[in-house]
Design a protein around this motif. Structure first.
Motif, short mmCIF file in Angstrom:
data_model
loop_
_atom_site.label_atom_id
_atom_site.label_comp_id
_atom_site.label_asym_id
_atom_site.label_seq_id
_atom_site.Cartn_x
_atom_site.Cartn_y
_atom_site.Cartn_z
N LEU A 1 -17.02 23.74 -28.42
CA LEU A 1 -18.26 24.37 -28.88
C LEU A 1 -19.33 24.21 -27.83
N ARG A 2 -20.20 25.21 -27.73
CA ARG A 2 -21.31 25.14 -26.77
C ARG A 2 -22.61 25.44 -27.51
N GLY A 3 -23.65 24.68 -27.18
CA GLY A 3 -24.96 24.93 -27.76
C GLY A 3 -25.01 24.68 -29.26
N ARG A 4 -25.63 25.62 -29.96
CA ARG A 4 -25.74 25.56 -31.43
C ARG A 4 -25.06 26.77 -32.03
N GLY A 5 -24.65 26.62 -33.27
CA GLY A 5 -24.04 27.76 -33.94
C GLY A 5 -23.69 27.44 -35.37
N LYS A 6 -22.98 28.37 -35.98
CA LYS A 6 -22.56 28.22 -37.37
C LYS A 6 -21.13 28.70 -37.49
N SER A 7 -20.32 27.94 -38.21
CA SER A 7 -18.94 28.36 -38.43
C SER A 7 -18.87 29.28 -39.64
N ALA A 8 -17.88 30.13 -39.65
CA ALA A 8 -17.67 31.05 -40.78
C ALA A 8 -17.11 30.27 -41.96
N ALA A 9 -17.08 30.89 -43.11
CA ALA A 9 -16.59 30.24 -44.33
C ALA A 9 -15.13 29.81 -44.20
N ASP A 10 -14.35 30.54 -43.39
CA ASP A 10 -12.94 30.19 -43.25
C ASP A 10 -12.70 29.21 -42.10
N GLY A 11 -13.77 28.68 -41.49
CA GLY A 11 -13.62 27.69 -40.45
C GLY A 11 -13.68 28.23 -39.03
N ARG A 12 -13.59 29.57 -38.88
CA ARG A 12 -13.71 30.14 -37.54
C ARG A 12 -15.14 30.00 -37.06
N VAL A 13 -15.33 29.90 -35.77
CA VAL A 13 -16.66 29.76 -35.21
C VAL A 13 -17.15 31.11 -34.72
N ARG A 14 -18.37 31.44 -35.10
CA ARG A 14 -18.98 32.64 -34.55
C ARG A 14 -20.31 32.22 -33.94
N ALA A 15 -20.32 32.22 -32.63
CA ALA A 15 -21.52 31.76 -31.91
C ALA A 15 -21.67 32.56 -30.62
N ALA A 16 -22.89 32.75 -30.22
CA ALA A 16 -23.16 33.49 -28.99
C ALA A 16 -22.73 32.70 -27.77
#
Length: 75
Positions: free
Chosen positions: A58-73
């Motif tokens: 992971l880099r920086g800040r972000g939020k994971s999706a409900a199913d655990g996948r990460v969606r971050a810029a």
């Protein structure tokens, strides 16, 4: 200094860094090697390094999706 401070708890970040369930924050003072993650049980400090390739996940800040996948810029 080592005898006193290395064995005790250390400040790694504020709870406002991960305000909502699913939020993460890769710690810059750890060179991204550890991250704060908020889950339903609270805040956890996790290893942010892949065991197989030793790559930062992971880099920086972000939020994971409900199913655990990460969606971050930052990825």
């Amino acid at each position: 200094m080592e005898a006193i401070f290395q064995r005790g708890p250390r400040y790694v970040g504020h709870s406002l860094s991960v305000p909502h369930v699913g939020d993460y924050y890769a710690l810059p003072q750890e060179n991204g090697g550890r991250a704060l993650v908020r889950n339903a049980a609270g805040i956890e400090l996790i290893s942010n390094v892949c065991r197989h390739r030793q790559a930062v996940i992971l880099r920086g800040r972000g939020k994971s999706a409900a199913d655990g996948r990460v969606r971050a810029a930052g990825l």
